[in-house]
Design an enzyme around this catalytic site. Structure first.
Site, PDB file in Angstrom:
ATOM      1  CD  GLU A  97     100.940-106.149 -20.361  1.00  0.00           C
ATOM      2  OE1 GLU A  97     100.279-106.918 -19.636  1.00  0.00           O
ATOM      3  OE2 GLU A  97     100.573-105.816 -21.513  1.00  0.00           O
ATOM      4  CD  GLU A 167     103.405-111.683 -26.019  1.00  0.00           C
ATOM      5  OE1 GLU A 167     102.258-111.825 -26.449  1.00  0.00           O
ATOM      6  OE2 GLU A 167     103.647-111.326 -24.864  1.00  0.00           O
ATOM      7  N   GLY A 233      96.154-111.240 -26.227  1.00  0.00           N
ATOM      8  CA  GLY A 233      95.684-110.454 -25.098  1.00  0.00           C
ATOM      9  C   GLY A 233      94.241-110.032 -25.323  1.00  0.00           C
TER      10      GLY A 233
HETATM   11  C1  PEP Z   1      99.876-109.959 -24.728  1.00  0.00           C
HETATM   12  O1  PEP Z   1      99.682-109.258 -23.759  1.00  0.00           O
HETATM   13  O2  PEP Z   1     100.554-111.001 -24.609  1.00  0.00           O
HETATM   14  C2  PEP Z   1      99.303-109.554 -26.000  1.00  0.00           C
HETATM   15  C3  PEP Z   1      99.767-110.112 -27.085  1.00  0.00           C
HETATM   16  O3  PEP Z   1      98.335-108.586 -25.953  1.00  0.00           O
HETATM   17  P1  PEP Z   1      97.478-108.030 -27.207  1.00  0.00           P
HETATM   18  O4  PEP Z   1      97.020-109.226 -28.002  1.00  0.00           O
HETATM   19  O5  PEP Z   1      96.343-107.287 -26.595  1.00  0.00           O
HETATM   20  O6  PEP Z   1      98.396-107.175 -28.010  1.00  0.00           O
END
Ligand code: PEP
Length: 250
Positions: A97, A167, A233
């Protein structure tokens, strides 16, 4: 043996009241999951509250980003030395992000990683490909490029005190998780890249998976050889869910 780390990225969520409740819930349920290290990442303004609530517990805390600069005329930014005032153990750098919404380049992310190390706060370096990049078959080259920017600036030894989070951008907040094998393949690739520079450091470095990790899929993911925990997250905003993910890593 790498101790698993389950880290909760709260993003821009919460209030003083909800954070007190969340932390109380995590503290109350932490003992049975003590085999796993827990860490939480609140918005900056709640750091003091989090420090008060977690001091003396085994739960770590940190921030979601930091400035690459140590001080000066950078309106709205928070510098590494300030994190020391709140005894932060970790800081997330290069979250997707931050890369996509705030234009953080590989170079900026590498300099943030360096800024964290300078003040002895352990960076959690996020890497990962977009859906378009996965569909183009360039996942490995994207991850390698993101990793290389940091390795070239800071060297392999820097990873003695750092964590990596893989990620896939297409899995973050989408409810769409990488399959355990898809994640493992990229984790193994990352570890192989570290091994090229030092097998000793590579064997020690924790590589977390992030992207819609939930109690229902956490066990399978964390059972993979190179998945050493999760960056969570949405599911980190409920104590029960966060602790259930940690339980899956025990
Ligand atoms: C994150 O933002 O690092 C993340 C993994 O979000 P989520 O678990 O909501 O996918």
């Amino acid at each position: 043996m790498r101790r698993k780390l389950v880290a909760g990225n709260w993003k821009m969520n919460g209030s003083a009241e909800s954070i007190r409740t969340l932390l109380q819930g995590i503290k109350d349920g932490a003992a049975p999951v003590a085999a796993v290290e827990l860490a939480v990442f609140p918005p900056f303004v709640y750091l003091s509250l989090v420090e008060q609530q977690l001091s003396g517990t085994a739960i770590s805390w940190g921030t979601q980003t930091l400035s690459e600069h140590a001080s000066g005329a950078y309106t709205g930014e928070v510098a590494g030395p300030m994190l020391n005032d709140f005894h932060c153990a970790y800081v997330i750098v290069g979250h997707s992000e931050r890369r996509t919404l705030y234009g953080e380049t590989d170079d900026v992310v590498a300099r943030k990683f360096a800024a964290a190390r300078k003040v002895c706060v352990k960076p959690i370096l996020c890497v990962g490909e977009t859906l378009e990049e996965r569909d183009q078959g360039i996942t490995e080259s994207v991850v390698e490029r993101q990793l290389k920017a940091v390795l070239d600036l800071e060297g392999i030894e820097a990873f003695n005190d750092a964590v990596i989070a893989y990620e896939p951008v297409w899995a973050i907040g989408t409810g769409r998780t990488a399959s355990p094998q898809q994640a493992q393949d990229v984790h193994a690739f990352i570890r192989a890249k570290l091994t090229e520079r030092s097998s000793e450091v590579a064997a020690k470095t924790r590589i977390l998976y992030g992207g819609s990790m939930k109690p229902a899929n956490a066990k399978e993911l964390m059972a993979m050889a190179d998945i050493d925990g999760g960056l969570i997250g949405g599911a980190s905003l409920e104590a029960k869910e966060f602790l259930a993910i940690a339980q899956a890593g025990c």
